[in-house]
Design an enzyme around this catalytic site. Structure first.
Site, mmCIF file in Angstrom:
data_model
loop_
_atom_site.group_PDB
_atom_site.id
_atom_site.type_symbol
_atom_site.label_atom_id
_atom_site.label_comp_id
_atom_site.label_asym_id
_atom_site.label_seq_id
_atom_site.Cartn_x
_atom_site.Cartn_y
_atom_site.Cartn_z
ATOM 1 C CD GLU A 1 32.446 82.846 36.573
ATOM 2 O OE1 GLU A 1 31.945 82.749 37.710
ATOM 3 O OE2 GLU A 1 32.236 82.028 35.659
ATOM 4 C CD GLU B 1 25.338 82.555 39.744
ATOM 5 O OE1 GLU B 1 24.795 82.998 40.763
ATOM 6 O OE2 GLU B 1 26.576 82.489 39.607
#
Length: 823
Positions: free
Chosen positions: A704, A397
């Site tokens: 993450e 992203e």
């Protein structure tokens, strides 16, 4: 401090850039080339779960643009400055020389209201007589593929350049060269260069000498003068993105599938430099990924549209060639190489690390190499994810998710100098704040996120994410002592608080209940108006036990925690607003926000804390942690709530089960409530989920997801470079190292190491705004030795493990006491 005078220094100086639209004479110019193509409309769900077969980049991307102009310079130049910006990303050259080493100018900001301009000292590049200026412009964040959905044309569909060159002569006269219709444009060797997809560079198409005077540009096309306005221009605050280091690969692997993969040995954000020799027209393809799969084969670990992370170089032939992409970057450790002529070796590749941060301010080391590796991983993730903006990840992203930086800011401000960097980003926060006061999930607020996520959840913000407008400036103030960041952001904070107040009062669940008894209790109505109990929130995002393995859209934990999390953050931000108002001398505001925090706290307790100290929901660690850390549990029930939390941790095998918002406070809550041994156990835990599980699995950055690589070895398709869970670094500095600010900027600070019994020594150093602070301790023959360096004009409060306290001024000091083992 000793009365000695310094020697005469060189004269310091500064100058101002172009500060207002009136300072500009240049015009926006656009190349007369076809516009960029918008991607077909697709939602987050469509892209994630129903990906379409991609169209080859050559068929849908466009080349970078070259723009040039020649001009004449007289003798006697005193100084010359170039001022520039672009729609897209650009590089400038004068007479064949690049102006500086910055990358991706003008970088990523909330373009509609804040487009940064750059200033260059070009005095030494000018020659008497004919000169030429050239610019290369690529899509960048302006019209390139960006964000989760890989959409294009987020801000526009055409490149544009704004350039002004001011020349001052020794005789006092001036001359100005500006972007206007005298520029010409063409395409060059960059067949395409997309900030996400990657770059294709055909060296056979190079235009040698194109930015030098005398170049034959008869076939170049005219540019188009455009009126884009100048009101959003601001001189750039903070340093540029640049190459901060280079890494030599540790191996060239032959995978089980027979593919060639280069291993850097470290996950980075950046690009690969290629050295190659071969025939003209030979194509070498570089595909980038962060991990190998379970069998040791190359894996493209981020899925979705336009997540190619692939560069292609076409050789021109005739000798050794060196290629390094210019307008793209990748998150990677491993590079799959195809088409390389001959057998590649490590000498043919160099990893180039890109970041906005190159100044280290904090250092940590100790006797446990696992903890040292953990801190190194935090630093690498910070370096990679602070590239123009604070991003969530450098591959999938690259978006400015506000929740990530909100929890990581205290750690970030210790490890690397982030003050100018975050100050610039906060100005984008201000620019992108919505009229109703919402601070978006993502800043800059890309159109794709606004339409997709904002549309999906019918809200543009979330508790714990929007609160970044309060908590990030406060973290900066505490570390750096500069109250200007609070003053500049105070209006944004007030509007966010007003939004939360209206959201809580006007969106009570009672509006949707038909039970008439709810309407008979005034106390109940007032309680409801103080709680954020409706709408979408990410809650305690990425709770291991509530997250679907191997996926990114982990909504289960969000739905089960959003109500208590939203109300707890409302109370916490109100309390912090009272603190900030007090710092700024706004006494009426301080009283108002402090009173509001108390009321919200009481309402929270009545709704979410049961009489036996259990929380609602009762089985989620993070809900207890936030309520305890934010002081929302009534004192009479605090011990019971702690007991329930501890019981949940034990029931989970003495492992954490916390998400984004509760992780920063987990170890503090345990240590501050009589369970330091359990806090240490969680820190040293090597079973999944834990920090050292990642280290044991060979991580070189922070993941993450706690289960990015499953215990059975299965490699999942998540990001392996997110700094959020690296917020544990702040706790390690304050407890193992023992350094904590008592007054902003470390004007007064505490040194109170509280190590566990397994550690034998530790050292930390921090370059504060007042000077260098050093703390070093070691255990020798039953004695605890501590050394402290205190900067000028500051005071340190030193507390030894045996409880002995001292207060010292500037200088170096040594302390010693009996070593009682764990603090």
């Amino acid at each position: 401090q000793d009365g000695a005078a310094s020697r005469d220094s060189e004269v310091a100086w500064f100058e101002m850039g172009l500060l207002t639209p009136d300072d500009w004479s240049a015009q926006w110019i656009e190349p007369s080339l076809p516009p960029a193509s918008p991607e077909p409309k697709a939602s987050l769900v469509t892209v994630a779960f129903h990906p379409r077969k991609p169209v080859p980049p050559e068929m849908r991307l466009r080349p970078c643009t070259l723009l040039r102009r020649e001009f004449v310079v007289r003798a006697g130049v005193k100084r010359a400055r170039a001022y520039a910006t672009a729609h897209g990303v650009y590089r400038l050259e004068i007479n064949g020389s690049r102006l500086d080493v910055r990358e991706f100018a003008p970088e990523f900001t909330a373009y509609a209201k804040l487009l940064c301009t750059q200033t260059y000292d070009v005095t030494a590049l000018l020659a008497v007589g004919a000169n030429a200026v050239g610019a290369t412009v690529a899509d960048g964040w302006w019209c390139g593929r960006v964000g989760m959905t890989g959409d294009s044309c987020q801000y526009g569909d055409r490149h544009a350049l704004l350039l002004q060159l001011d020349i001052e002569y020794e005789d006092g006269s001036t001359e100005r060269v500006v972007s206007d219709d005298r520029f010409r444009c063409a395409t060059g060797p960059a067949v395409y260069s997309d900030i996400f997809i990657g770059e294709k560079y055909d060296a056979r198409l190079e235009r040698d000498g194109w930015s030098r005077p005398g170049y034959g540009a008869a076939d170049w096309k005219p540019v188009v003068v455009a009126d884009h306005g100048l009101s959003n221009l601001r001189p750039q605050h903070g340093g540029p993105v640049k190459a901060v280091m280079e890494i030599e690969p540790i191996a060239v692997l032959r995978t089980p599938k027979g593919e060639t993969v280069v291993d850097l040995g470290q996950v980075i954000a950046g690009r690969m430099r290629l050295r190659v020799r071969g025939e003209a027209g030979t194509s070498v393809t570089l595909e980038h990924g962060e991990v190998l799969d379970q069998q040791g084969n190359f894996l493209r670990n981020v899925a979705g549209r336009n997540k190619d992370q692939t560069d292609v170089y076409v050789l021109k032939g005739g000798g050794k060639e060196v290629y390094e992409p210019a307008f793209t970057f990748h998150g990677f450790r491993f590079v799959r190489v195809t088409g390389f002529p001959g057998t590649p070796t490590v000498a043919d590749f160099t990893g180039v690390v890109l970041s906005s941060l190159d100044t280290t301010t904090g250092r940590f080391s100790c006797s446990d190499p696992r903890l040292d590796r953990l801190v190194d991983n935090v630093v690498w993730s910070q370096r990679a994810n602070m590239l123009s903006i604070p991003t969530d990840c450098p591959q999938r992203e690259r978006a400015g998710w506000t929740g990530d930086i909100q929890i990581f800011a205290p750690t970030a401000a210790f490890l690397l100098d982030v003050e100018p960097f975050l100050t610039r980003w906060l100005r984008s926060v201000e620019a992108d704040q919505l009229p109703d006061g919402q601070v978006p999930h993502v800043v800059p607020y890309l159109k794709a996120y606004r339409e997709d996520i904002g549309g999906m959840f019918r809200t543009d913000s979330s508790a714990g994410w929007g609160d970044a407008c309060i908590l990030v400036p406060l973290a900066m103030y505490r570390k750096y002592g500069d109250r200007r960041v609070l003053e500049e952001m105070y209006g944004v904070m007030e509007r966010w608080m007003d939004y939360m107040r209206k959201n809580a009062a006007e969106h009570s669940p009672l509006r949707f209940h038909l039970n008439p008894l709810n309407w008979l209790s005034r106390r109940r109505r007032e309680t409801e108006r103080l709680l954020r109990d409706t709408g979408w929130h990410y809650g305690d995002w990425l709770i291991p036990s509530r997250s679907a393995s191997g996926t990114v859209g982990m909504f289960t934990g969000a739905f089960s925690t959003k109500r208590p999390v939203a109300s707890s953050y409302y109370a916490y931000s109100a309390a912090r607003m009272g603190e900030i108002a007090g710092i700024l001398g706004k006494e009426d505001d301080r009283k108002r926000y402090e009173a509001l925090a108390v009321k919200i706290g009481a309402a929270f307790a009545s709704r979410h804390v049961r009489r036996n100290g259990r929380m609602r929901p009762a089985t989620i660690q993070g809900v207890y942690i936030l309520a305890l850390q934010f002081e929302l549990v009534p004192e009479a029930l605090r011990a019971r709530a702690v007991e329930h939390l501890v019981r949940l941790i034990h029931r989970n095998g003495d492992r954490l089960d916390t998400g984004f918002l509760s992780v920063p406070h987990l170890l503090d809550v345990l240590a501050d409530n009589g369970h330091r041994a359990l806090a240490d156990k969680l820190l040293y835990q090597e079973e999944c989920p834990s920090w050292l599980y990642e280290v044991k699995r060979g991580a070189t950055t922070i993941w993450e997801s706690w289960k990015a690589i499953e215990p059975d070895g299965r490699v999942t398709d998540v990001s392996y470079n997110h700094y959020a869970f690296g917020c544990v670094g702040d706790w390690m500095v304050r407890t193992i190292g023992g350094l904590e600010e008592l007054e902003p900027g470390y004007l007064r600070f505490r040194v109170a190491p509280r190590p566990d019994a397994s550690l034998t020594h530790a050292e930390i150093a921090f370059h504060s705004v007042h000077g260098g602070i050093e703390v070093a301790w070691k255990r020798v023959d039953g004695r605890f030795h501590l050394r402290v360096a205190v900067p000028c004009n500051t005071t340190a409060q030193v507390e030894m493990p045996d409880g002995t306290r001292s207060e010292v001024g500037s200088g170096e000091f040594a302390f010693e006491c009996r070593d009682g083992g764990a603090a």
